[in-house]
Design an enzyme around this catalytic site. Structure first.
Site: not given
Ligand code: PYC
Length: 318
Positions: A88, A238
């Site tokens: 994550c 993300c």
């Molecule tokens: O930042 O990799 C990330 C992530 C995955 C799910 C929520 N954030």
């Protein structure tokens, strides 16, 4: 009564809850083995932390564990309201910020062990955090899926520490006013992918859907919308989704090694990204910042009908 000390933070708007203590013993071995033991024997502890009423569909939990690899400053297993993550990105930025807040690490380079590999991290003097993520690659390009109500949607399947389906097709502009519509659209894509039996390498479950486009206010700036497995959209750009996107850009010859990529999420908050070539795909570097939002003791009262969280799998042995 059971108790757990946690520290909450957010990275570009997306929350991370770092669990410091109070968890059952998951034994030794690799982080992947310990994640398996967590899932098979102690899943109700996941929902107690990340699901309602203590958590929510946006919450990512990060359980700190002793690393198996002595070069690492910590091991970590990421989880959410419905299950487990491989890596994550926003969560790792939150973990680094939390370890610094606790005085456990200082500025400089460190390593963090996750179930999908060791990740390099660097805490900068100005508070930003760089992550050298696990090798990321495109598994399949131009995969078509029939999405009821939307026709044929084409996208790439790529690994960035989790499996992503990344499409440039969107019925709506990537702006905050459209979040409900974008959520419904990406949920329809997720259902279509599941129904078609599409997966990543070795049957890897595609559980993140990413729309990749540009910022409505700044057409040259990349913006995404990412649907997470628990049904909520990622408030941050993300980190693993940005890594998967870098792998696709590199495979298409659209971004060169070392070139800077600014990736906004749907809220307009951004990560800086770049990559080095890897043996198979790319070695992404993601830079972002997290802020501490709280420190608390979670209490698990034995007579609470929702003590293990709403939707918890019944414990085999609490
Ligand atoms: O930042 O990799 C990330 C992530 C995955 C799910 C929520 N954030």
């Amino acid at each position: 009564m059971r108790k757990m000390n946690v520290i909450d933070s957010h990275t570009a708007g997306e929350p991370t809850r770092v669990v410091l203590d109070g968890f059952p013993d998951l034994g030794g071995g690799s982080l992947a083995e310990r994640r398996r033991r967590f899932r098979d024997g102690f899943d109700h502890w996941r929902s107690a932390v990340a699901a309602e009423p203590r958590g929510s569909d946006t919450m990512v939990g990060a359980l700190l564990l002793p690393p198996d690899d002595p070069r690492c400053c910590t091991g970590v297993i990421y989880f959410n309201n419905v299950g487990y993550l491989g890596m994550c990105g926003h969560g790792t930025i939150g973990v680094v910020r939390t370890l610094a807040h606790l005085g456990r690490i200082g500025p400089g380079a460190h390593r963090v062990e996750t179930p999908v590999g060791v990740v390099g991290v660097e805490l900068h003097d100005d508070g930003r955090v760089s992550i050298d993520n696990v090798e990321s690659y495109r598994h399949a390009a131009g995969v078509e899926v029939e999405v009821p109500g939307h026709g044929t949607v084409a996208g790439d399947i790529a690994w960035g520490g989790n499996w992503f389906f990344i499409t440039a097709q969107s019925p709506l502009a990537l702006e905050v006013a459209n979040i409900a519509g974008l959520t419904a659209y990406t949920q329809a894509i997720q259902r279509a992918i599941d129904a078609a039996g599409l997966g990543g390498e070795d049957g890897g479950v595609i559980d993140h859907i990413e729309i990749s486009g540009t910022s409505p206010g700044a057409p040259g700036v990349a913006r995404n919308f990412v649907l997470c497995p628990g049904g909520a959209y990622d408030r941050s750009p993300c980190g693993t989704g940005t890594s998967a996107k870098l792998a696709c850009l590199a495979a298409d010859g659209q971004l060169g090694e070392g070139e800077r990529w600014l990736q906004q999420g749907i809220l307009g908050s951004a990560f800086e990204a770049s990559y080095r070539r890897g043996a198979r795909g790319v070695l992404p570097r993601i830079v972002g910042q997290a802020w501490i939002t709280g420190r608390s003791e979670l209490l698990l009262e034995p007579d609470d009908p929702f003590v293990w969280g709403i939707g918890a799998r019944p414990p085999a042995s609490p």
